[in-house]
Design an enzyme around this catalytic site. Structure first.
Site, short mmCIF file in Angstrom:
data_model
loop_
_atom_site.label_atom_id
_atom_site.label_comp_id
_atom_site.label_asym_id
_atom_site.label_seq_id
_atom_site.Cartn_x
_atom_site.Cartn_y
_atom_site.Cartn_z
N HIS A 39 0.91 -1.27 -0.21
CA HIS A 39 0.43 0.00 -0.26
C HIS A 39 0.57 0.84 0.33
CE1 HIS A 39 -3.03 2.58 1.27
NE2 HIS A 39 -3.95 1.95 1.08
N ILE A 45 1.98 4.73 1.75
CA ILE A 45 1.11 5.65 2.55
C ILE A 45 0.68 4.52 3.29
CG2 ILE A 45 0.81 7.32 1.08
CD1 ILE A 45 -2.27 6.04 0.20
N GLY A 48 -6.39 4.40 4.91
CA GLY A 48 -7.34 4.72 5.44
C GLY A 48 -7.61 4.33 6.19
N VAL A 49 -7.89 2.96 5.74
CA VAL A 49 -8.98 1.89 7.05
C VAL A 49 -7.93 2.12 8.71
CG1 VAL A 49 -8.21 0.55 6.65
CG2 VAL A 49 -10.02 -0.24 7.77
N GLU A 53 -8.89 4.06 12.36
CA GLU A 53 -8.55 2.64 13.52
C GLU A 53 -8.11 2.97 14.40
OE1 GLU A 53 -9.04 -0.36 15.38
OE2 GLU A 53 -9.81 -0.33 14.60
#
Length: 156
Positions: A39, A45, A48-49, A53
């Site tokens: 990723h 980076i 987003g998840v 979290e």
């Protein structure tokens, strides 16, 4: 921050109190993690998840602190989640969570991630409060609270 273990918060800057229903923490994004290998190759980076979290964990520890670590907090939903900028390996994030509403076993928080004073993500989160499902889970949560200096040593 230990991404592979979902241990997102590294230190508490300001803990919540009965009259101050806000928690501020820091999260140090590691330089190297298997997460960044996929990723994205050549442009790593933070997903987003995982940003979401991180905000959920700050909200959870805020609510755990307010309830004296007597009930487990679970992430239930996110509304108005915004990802405004990329978070790169090696970044330091400030994580802020504040209680907007509480009642009937649920709480709503407003959470933000900032880097160098600039907001990179924010969300309105709904969190659920339930009795601890096992002594092992409660012990783990208390140990994490102790690691973050939210629980006194004698309470472990």
């Amino acid at each position: 921050m230990r991404l592979e273990y979902f241990q997102m918060l590294d230190e508490i800057v300001e803990a919540a109190t009965a009259d101050r229903r806000t928690l501020i923490a820091r999260a140090f994004v590691p330089e190297h993690s298997p997460v960044f290998e996929g990723h994205f190759p050549g442009h790593p980076i933070m997903p987003g998840v995982l940003m979401l979290e991180t905000m959920a964990q700050a909200s959870g520890y805020l609510l755990l602190t307010l309830n004296g670590f007597s009930r487990m907090i679970f992430f239930a939903s996110a509304k108005e989640a915004n990802f405004r900028s990329f978070v790169l390996p090696g970044s330091t994030l400030e994580v802020k969570a504040e209680v907007i509403h509480e009642g009937s076993g649920y709480a709503v928080t407003q959470a933000t991630l900032s880097q160098n004073g600039k907001r990179v993500a924010d969300a309105r989160l709904t969190m659920r409060s339930v009795p601890f499902t096992s002594p092992a889970l409660q012990a783990h949560v208390l140990n994490e609270g102790w690691r973050l200096s939210l629980v006194a040593t004698e309470a472990r």
